[in-house]
Design an enzyme around this catalytic site. Sequence first.
Site, PDB file in Angstrom:
ATOM      1  CG  ASP A  43      41.806  33.453  37.876  1.00 16.55           C
ATOM      2  OD1 ASP A  43      42.958  33.004  37.758  1.00 16.55           O
ATOM      3  OD2 ASP A  43      41.551  34.593  38.304  1.00 16.55           O
ATOM      4  CE1 TYR A  48      42.738  38.215  42.697  1.00 17.08           C
ATOM      5  CE2 TYR A  48      41.468  36.382  41.804  1.00 17.08           C
ATOM      6  CZ  TYR A  48      42.345  37.435  41.620  1.00 17.08           C
ATOM      7  OH  TYR A  48      42.808  37.725  40.366  1.00 17.08           O
ATOM      8  CE  LYS A  73      45.434  35.680  39.879  1.00 15.16           C
ATOM      9  NZ  LYS A  73      44.283  34.852  39.448  1.00 15.16           N
ATOM     10  CG  HIS A 103      48.679  37.679  41.924  1.00 15.06           C
ATOM     11  ND1 HIS A 103      47.654  37.494  42.824  1.00 15.06           N
ATOM     12  CD2 HIS A 103      48.173  38.511  40.984  1.00 15.06           C
ATOM     13  CE1 HIS A 103      46.595  38.191  42.431  1.00 15.06           C
ATOM     14  NE2 HIS A 103      46.882  38.816  41.315  1.00 15.06           N
TER      15      HIS A 103
END
Length: 281
Positions: A43, A48, A73, A103
């Site tokens: 994931d 990120y 996402k 997200h």
Amino acid sequence: MEYAMLNNGVKMPMAGIGTFLLTPDEAENSVVAALACGYRLIDTANAYVNEKAVGRAMKKSGLAREEIFLETKLWPSFYEQPDAVDKTLERLDTSYIDLLLIHQPAGNYVAGYRQMEKAYQEGKVKAIGLSNFDKEQIQQILSICEVKPAVLQTEVHPYFQEKELKQFLGKEGMVIQAWYPLGHGDKALLEEPLFTELGQKYGKSSAQIILRWHIQDGNIVIPGSKNPSHIRDNFDLFDFSLTSEEMEKIAAMDKKVRYYTSTPEMLKAYAEMVPDVDGQK
């Protein structure tokens, strides 16, 4: 490994590695370590800023792309960009994404969902879903969607079990995926006497007992770690099962207390924030 069957027939591993708050180097090392010890679900997310590192780790693993379930996402500031999915694919250095999520319910998330539907229909994405949406927001998507969301990623742990939401999702054929599956590292949760007792019975840590509870309760888990031994332990979940009585005892621990609550101000900030996805290593 145990699997969840998504509403479009795609099989998704019940346990994976999360990369939230990991730097590119940490994410690359963690994913390489995870894939080496049997994980097949990864994931990540635009926000990120480690998607390139995840892509490198997948290549380093030596595994065929089809053996890995890759999840990422879309971030709100990209929802209206028509090339958002293609750019995500480029960063991950892959021709398809197994599961793509919206997200946050921020900004023009309907436009983002339409983008994901298009990518799904074009074969660039195998399944689509939502992250951090509440029941009302999910119902809005269900009322307008052409492709039904398959997964909701949200906060779930023994202190916040989302029983009513899970019932609703079950009726809609959606699977829940837990972030903060271990309660954001809350010592109070990890040191609950029940988990200590069950850990002694099964020869497992409290964290492993909690993760096993998630899986038996139907929650896909993605604990994150940069510690190779923790990564290994977080996947050592498939050689024991909790009894129905033990599951009931954990169900009774639900305090309906969460660690993360979004506000309108936070959602507005999310919609305006632009992650430096192009500057990542």
